[in-house]
Write a protein that holds these residues in place. Structure first.
Motif, PDB file in Angstrom:
ATOM      1  N   ILE A   5       0.857  -1.179   0.000  1.00 62.51           N
ATOM      2  CA  ILE A   5       0.000   0.000   0.000  1.00 62.51           C
ATOM      3  C   ILE A   5       0.899   1.237   0.000  1.00 62.51           C
ATOM      4  O   ILE A   5       1.708   1.412   0.914  1.00 62.51           O
ATOM      5  N   ASP A  11      -1.652   9.466   6.031  1.00 62.24           N
ATOM      6  CA  ASP A  11      -1.635   8.054   6.411  1.00 62.24           C
ATOM      7  C   ASP A  11      -0.916   7.798   7.732  1.00 62.24           C
ATOM      8  O   ASP A  11      -1.112   6.765   8.344  1.00 62.24           O
ATOM      9  N   GLN A  25      -7.173   6.339   8.357  1.00 60.57           N
ATOM     10  CA  GLN A  25      -7.170   6.419   6.895  1.00 60.57           C
ATOM     11  C   GLN A  25      -6.310   5.317   6.287  1.00 60.57           C
ATOM     12  O   GLN A  25      -6.724   4.631   5.354  1.00 60.57           O
ATOM     13  N   TYR A  26      -5.111   5.124   6.827  1.00 60.96           N
ATOM     14  CA  TYR A  26      -4.210   4.093   6.304  1.00 60.96           C
ATOM     15  C   TYR A  26      -4.762   2.691   6.555  1.00 60.96           C
ATOM     16  O   TYR A  26      -4.750   1.844   5.670  1.00 60.96           O
ATOM     17  N   LYS A  29      -7.478   1.864   4.176  1.00 60.75           N
ATOM     18  CA  LYS A  29      -6.924   1.650   2.841  1.00 60.75           C
ATOM     19  C   LYS A  29      -6.273   0.267   2.740  1.00 60.75           C
ATOM     20  O   LYS A  29      -6.376  -0.398   1.720  1.00 60.75           O
ATOM     21  N   ARG A  30      -5.631  -0.162   3.828  1.00 65.06           N
ATOM     22  CA  ARG A  30      -4.987  -1.480   3.852  1.00 65.06           C
ATOM     23  C   ARG A  30      -6.034  -2.587   3.766  1.00 65.06           C
ATOM     24  O   ARG A  30      -5.819  -3.598   3.126  1.00 65.06           O
ATOM     25  N   GLY A  31      -7.170  -2.398   4.455  1.00 63.87           N
ATOM     26  CA  GLY A  31      -8.289  -3.302   4.275  1.00 63.87           C
ATOM     27  C   GLY A  31      -8.420  -4.463   5.233  1.00 63.87           C
ATOM     28  O   GLY A  31      -9.306  -5.289   5.071  1.00 63.87           O
TER      29      GLY A  31
END
Length: 53
Positions: A5, A11, A25-26, A29-31
């Motif tokens: 990522i 982030d 946020q990070y 995004k990583r999930g």
């Protein structure tokens, strides 16, 4: 294999001790949750409840 990522503005921030602290946020995004009890975990992981079951 884990996907890489790219780290972008917002982030992470640096703590007073000089460590990189990833933001919600990070993590989103990583999930997924890494189960390390991150300070800004949006997945609700609680290290204490993991060992009390």
């Amino acid at each position: 294999m884990k996907k890489i990522i790219p780290v972008e503005e917002g982030d992470f921030y640096l703590t007073p001790e000089g460590y990189r602290c990833f933001t919600e946020q990070y993590h989103l995004k990583r999930g997924y949750c890494c189960e390390n009890a991150c300070r800004h975990c949006p997945y609700g992981f609680d290290k204490k409840s993991r060992y009390t079951n």
